[in-house]
Design a protein around this motif. Structure first.
Motif, PDB file in Angstrom:
ATOM      1  N   LYS A  94      37.766  42.972  39.705  1.00 48.84           N
ATOM      2  CA  LYS A  94      38.380  41.816  39.186  1.00 48.84           C
ATOM      3  C   LYS A  94      39.511  41.692  40.114  1.00 48.84           C
ATOM      4  CE  LYS A  94      37.233  41.747  34.315  1.00 48.84           C
ATOM      5  NZ  LYS A  94      37.592  42.106  32.864  1.00 48.84           N
ATOM      6  N   GLU A 101      43.391  40.433  40.066  1.00 51.87           N
ATOM      7  CA  GLU A 101      44.502  40.173  39.227  1.00 51.87           C
ATOM      8  C   GLU A 101      45.636  39.401  40.116  1.00 51.87           C
ATOM      9  OE1 GLU A 101      45.841  43.711  36.975  1.00 51.87           O
ATOM     10  OE2 GLU A 101      43.916  43.780  36.034  1.00 51.87           O
ATOM     11  N   SER A 154      49.548  37.741  39.801  1.00 52.87           N
ATOM     12  CA  SER A 154      50.709  37.129  39.051  1.00 52.87           C
ATOM     13  C   SER A 154      51.839  36.568  40.075  1.00 52.87           C
ATOM     14  CB  SER A 154      51.326  38.599  38.427  1.00 52.87           C
ATOM     15  OG  SER A 154      51.657  39.373  39.433  1.00 52.87           O
ATOM     16  N   GLY A 201      42.893  34.317  33.383  1.00 52.19           N
ATOM     17  CA  GLY A 201      42.908  35.815  33.401  1.00 52.19           C
ATOM     18  C   GLY A 201      42.489  36.189  34.799  1.00 52.19           C
TER      19      GLY A 201
END
Length: 235
Positions: free
Chosen positions: A169, A171, A173, A190
């Motif tokens: 995955k 991620e 932010s 997500g």
């Protein structure tokens, strides 16, 4: 009584008498018309004779001929100038069309140049930084658009030959300030699922809260519960 009437007729006191012609009135009118026409003909002849003597008619004819020649010359000059104007207009139109084509070609070449530079940068990022690196995050980019949207792009690679398939995955932010206070936001929806062997390019758009100021973008590659690569970008 008869004597008085006879004496009145024979003496000075007799009534006046009028002698009238026996010619009918149509003939008299015709004669008057003939006389008037003859007089008019004589007057016209005298007028023309006076013009000839004074030279008025000859000068007028010469002036008329000169004016006709000038008009013909002006028409020829007008046609010549109009031809020049039409030729110039056609040349200007052709030149304008050529300039527009050149401008379009320049824009196309500039776009191709940008695409080639991006491709060059992309393939340069595929070159491994070291021989021991198994997976890496390259080309992390972020740009704030229209004040409330952020466009991001990231390239993940496995710079090894015959690399195994990566399943994990990504991620992402964003951090900064919101109304003057520290602010942190994860990628909406997500983490993104990744599955690739050699490389994968990802990009997207993020809606930012009003008054948010992004100062840092952080991304991380996760395989299972293990963090495989981390990359930060300061705006």
């Amino acid at each position: 009584m008869r004597f008085k009437l006879l004496r009145r007729r024979l003496t000075i006191s007799a009534p006046r008498m009028k002698v009238r012609s026996a010619m009918p009135w149509p003939l008299r009118c015709a004669g008057a018309a003939i006389v008037l026409g003859f007089c008019a003909a004589i007057g016209l002849w005298a007028f023309e004779l006076g013009k000839d003597i004074a030279g008025v008619d000859r000068v007028a004819k010469e002036e008329l001929a000169r004016l006709r020649e000038e008009v013909a010359g002006l028409r020829l000059e007008r046609d010549r100038v109009q031809s020049i104007v039409n030729t110039s207009s056609s040349a200007l139109t052709a030149e304008r069309a050529a300039q527009e084509r050149l401008a379009a070609q320049v824009r196309t070449l500039e776009a191709q140049n940008r695409a080639l530079r991006e491709d060059l940068g992309f393939f340069e990022k595929l070159i491994p930084a070291s021989g021991t690196e198994a997976i890496a995050i390259r080309g992390l980019k972020a740009e704030v658009l229209a004040g409330t949207q952020l466009k991001w792009q990231v390239l993940v690679i496995q710079p090894v030959k015959n690399a195994p398939e990566f399943r994990g995955k990504l991620e992402l932010s964003f951090s900064g300030t919101l109304d003057g206070k520290p602010w942190l936001m994860a990628l909406p929806g997500g983490p993104q699922t990744l599955q690739f062997r050699q490389y994968r390019r990802l990009e997207g758009m993020v809606d930012l809260p009003p008054q948010a100021v992004v100062t840092n973008v952080s991304t991380r590659m996760v395989e299972g519960s293990v963090s495989r690569a981390v990359e930060n970008l300061t705006l």
